[in-house]
Enzyme design. Structure first.
Site: not given
Ligand code: ADP
Ligand code: SF4
Length: 711
Positions: A192, A282, A337, A360, A433
């Site tokens: 700047y 930065d 951040r 962060c 899960d």
């Molecule tokens: P998001 O980013 O939306 O959280 P992810 O793909 O990171 O989604 O996580 C989805 C999770 O759901 C995974 O850990 C997967 O093992 C789990 N999953 C998917 N289908 C099933 C199911 N039928 N029963 C239990 N867990 C499931």
């Molecule tokens: Fe930024 Fe990611 Fe840190 Fe949040 S977690 S402050 S989005 S760098």
């Protein structure tokens, strides 16, 4: 179903004596910061058109213990107009009133408010004001990325322009004082105006403002002097200066010109705020740089001045912060951040709750919000920017009067955040899960080059869930409709994520058709351990990090890999997160051939046929495997099966089935966390027809003269 064993948690014990130094007050000219936690100026995407959104965003940090809270860049005159990028203004009475909302909010919590007065010089294009940009010698910043390009070259400043710029700064300072600010900045960084005077590449002047370092520093010195004359009795005057370039240039009497600059100005400002020169260094992403990365550039400053020094480095560890103070690197721990990800970071340290810090992850989604021209979003903190418009507090969730038994299926970022927020709200939560660990997509992605810190998204949430008696966690529990009915929840939240597809892409810029071949892979294959063999071509039209980082990963495994994208650059969207230059560097270091502007047309197991996006000309690449990093689609089998048996679910007492995260709409991790949080906040509420409160600019001031004298 396997019950996940929770750890015994240790409740807050008060401040660890080792960290007490962080809570000492620091004098900044005529004002005193109550502690060493200093939220440095940072872009928030919140212009004066969003004064209440902005005030509440900054207030959350003051409430959370940050001793100083600053604005982002705040233009002193319409000749510093960065549109369409968001910036604040200090031009008239309306602006004063808009900022006063923020200073009042910050003062309510005993913190100081700072304003980063700013003139963009040649780096702004004045698209709205249509005034000529100003520069010491008419030298433009000619960016290579379209978002920053412009066609208007700056005017060379004459003496009258320099005088005017000094007057704007002084007027801006007086207006800032009227608005209630305690600290007023002079900005000489990041390309700047002030910085342009410091750098000989921008400054070719042969008058008293150019040539020697003394002359190049003169304009910045005068900016500080006029600011001190204007408000120095009431406000601390800070100099924010970028030192990266100058540190690399030998000085006449000192090791570098950065040393000479600090020596020349040592006694003048009340505070030095020192930083790097360009956004990628930065505000560098954790993928390529660790905590405290500025230190080698700024470590000398305190040896040349007695004035307090603040600097940043994505500090989230109190031990690192204390080390910066004890070793004489910094007096104040700057955070941008870390303060977005956890507005309550100082309070947590003060109360001995360091384990609860929402660290962060360094993904820079926040900075992408600025590039997008919208209020800040954060992967770790879904409440950032939502404090006023959705009434979301970063730490508190309203307890429900009607707790429900909620089953969340899927423990990725969306499911974890939803469980945490529902748990805080007093619901009875079961999180299940199918995998052997929580984290969803991050279970694999955290193992990719540079992405380990991203798993803080999982660690933070699991740590908090551990402490909640009303939340049960189950692993190795792949659930179908029958199992869900057996568990008899009142509500089911499907957070089953998304999967990568093998879809191709057309020159119409839409995914179409699939590439079916046994040697075609997606990132999910690689996550599950099915690796390509032989020379491999990665075709990336997702454009965010996955294509680039997976290429790096395969190269590290010793696979000969090349990268192809229809975009103009590798991982093109990472320009938004400051990662793009370093993605290219990383691929170059691994000697990965990068082909841009090409589509993958076909692959027969030995040859991939590419076509040029614009000319259609074909190109043939010998390879044995292809990895497509393109379209993701929701993993919706469970959701669809639940809907198909809706009557049975109803009969068994299940009130509703919802979807969150990638299962709803595949996106970045930030989207999934926000989606999980939103559902939890809104569960059981009767929602207003509008999804959020709409902010309005303050327009009741009488003076619309942008260059009027200060009040
Ligand atoms: P998001 O980013 O939306 O959280 P992810 O793909 O990171 O989604 O996580 C989805 C999770 O759901 C995974 O850990 C997967 O093992 C789990 N999953 C998917 N289908 C099933 C199911 N039928 N029963 C239990 N867990 C499931
Ligand atoms: Fe930024 Fe990611 Fe840190 Fe949040 S977690 S402050 S989005 S760098």
């Amino acid at each position: 179903m396997r019950l996940f064993n929770k750890q015994d948690s240790i409740a807050g014990m008060g401040c660890d004596p080792r960290y007490e130094v962080l809570f000492e007050p620091v004098r900044i000219g005529p004002v005193t910061a109550p502690n060493r936690f200093y939220q440095v100026p940072h872009a928030s995407g919140m212009t004066n058109a969003l004064p209440r959104v902005r005030a509440a965003f900054r207030e959350a940090k003051a409430e959370g213990g940050w001793g100083v809270i600053c604005t982002g860049a705040c233009s002193v005159d319409p000749s510093s107009d960065d549109t369409p990028l968001p910036f604040a203004t200090m031009w008239d009475g309306n602006d004063i009133r808009a900022h006063a909302l923020m200073t009042e909010a910050v003062h309510r919590h005993g913190s100081l408010a700072g304003v980063e007065l700013w003139h963009g010089g040649a780096s702004v294009m004045n698209r709205t004001s249509r005034l000529p940009p100003l520069s010491p010698s008419g030298i433009p910043w000619m960016a290579t990325h379209v978002g920053f390009m412009g066609n208007l070259r700056p005017k060379t400043m004459d003496k009258a322009d320099i005088r005017a710029a000094l007057d704007w700064q002084a007027e801006g300072a007086r207006k800032a004082r009227t608005a209630g600010f305690d600290i007023v900045y002079v900005y000489a960084g990041m390309g700047y105006l002030g910085y342009e005077f410091l750098l000989p590449e921008y400054n070719h002047r042969i008058d008293e403002y150019g040539g020697s370092i003394e002359n190049r520093v003169r304009f910045v010195r005068e900016l500080i002097e006029v600011t001190k004359d204007a408000v120095g009795k009431d406000c601390g005057v800070a100099l924010r200066v970028s030192l990266e370039e100058l540190r690399g240039r030998p000085g006449r009497n000192q090791p570098s010109e950065a040393h000479e600059l600090i020596e020349l100005l040592a006694d003048l400002p009340d505070l030095f705020d020192v930083k790097m020169d360009s956004s990628p260094t930065d505000c560098s992403a954790s993928r390529f740089t660790g905590e405290g990365s500025h230190e080698p550039v700024i470590d000398f400053v305190k040896t040349l001045t007695k004035k307090p020094v603040v600097g940043v480095g994505r500090f989230t560890s109190p031990d690192t912060m204390v080390s910066q103070i004890r070793r004489g690197v910094l007096d104040l721990i700057g955070g941008a951040r870390p303060s977005i990800a956890d507005p309550f970071l100082p309070a947590k340290i003060r109360e001995g709750r360091e384990a609860e810090i929402r660290e962060c992850i360094g993904c820079n989604i926040c900075i992408s919000s600025w590039h997008d021209g919208v209020p800040v979003r954060c992967t770790q903190n879904p409440t950032a920017g939502e404090e006023w418009r959705r009434d979301w507090h970063p730490e508190r969730v309203q307890r429900t009067s009607r707790p429900e038994r909620v089953l969340i299926v899927g423990g990725g970022p969306a499911g974890l955040e939803c469980a945490l927020t529902l748990g805080r709200g007093g619901h009875g939560v079961t999180l299940a899960d199918g995998g052997s660990s929580f984290g969803g997509r991050l279970t694999f992605e955290k193992t990719l080059p540079g992405l380990a810190a991203w798993n803080r998204v999982v660690d933070y949430r699991l740590g908090r869930l551990d402490e909640m008696p009303n939340v049960s966690l189950y692993l190795e529990s792949a659930l179908g409709v029958d199992e869900i009915m057996e568990l008899a929840p009142q509500r089911v939240v499907v957070a089953t994520g998304a999967r990568w597809t093998n879809m191709l892409y057309t020159s119409m810029e839409i995914p179409v058709g699939t590439l079916d071949h046994r040697q075609v892979f997606t990132p999910d294959d690689i996550a599950s351990g099915r690796l390509p063999d032989g020379p491999t071509l990665v075709f990336d039209f997702d454009n965010y990090y996955m294509g680039g980082v997976l290429t790096e990963h395969l190269a590290r495994l010793g696979i000969s890999v090349s990268y192809v994208t229809p975009a103009g650059q590798a991982s093109a969207w990472t320009i938004m997160t400051n990662e793009l230059p370093l993605v290219h560097r990383a691929l170059a270091e691994r000697r990965v051939p990068v082909t841009t502007l090409h589509l993958l047309k076909s692959f027969d197991g030995e040859t991939a046929t590419l076509t040029h996006v614009f000319t259609g000309e074909e190109m043939h690449v010998a390879c044995r495997s292809v990895v497509i990093v393109g379209l993701r689609k929701p993993r919706n089998e469970l959701y669809d099966a639940l809907l198909a048996r809706a009557d049975e679910l109803k009969a068994s007492g299940i009130l509703g089935v919802e979807r969150i995260g990638d299962a709803l709409a595949p996106g970045a991790i930030a989207h999934a966390v926000h989606s999980g949080h939103k559902l939890a906040r809104e569960l059981g509420l009767v929602l207003p027809s509008r999804p959020y409160r709409r902010d309005t600019p303050i327009v009741d001031a009488e003076d619309f003269d942008m260059r009027a004298a200060a009040e």
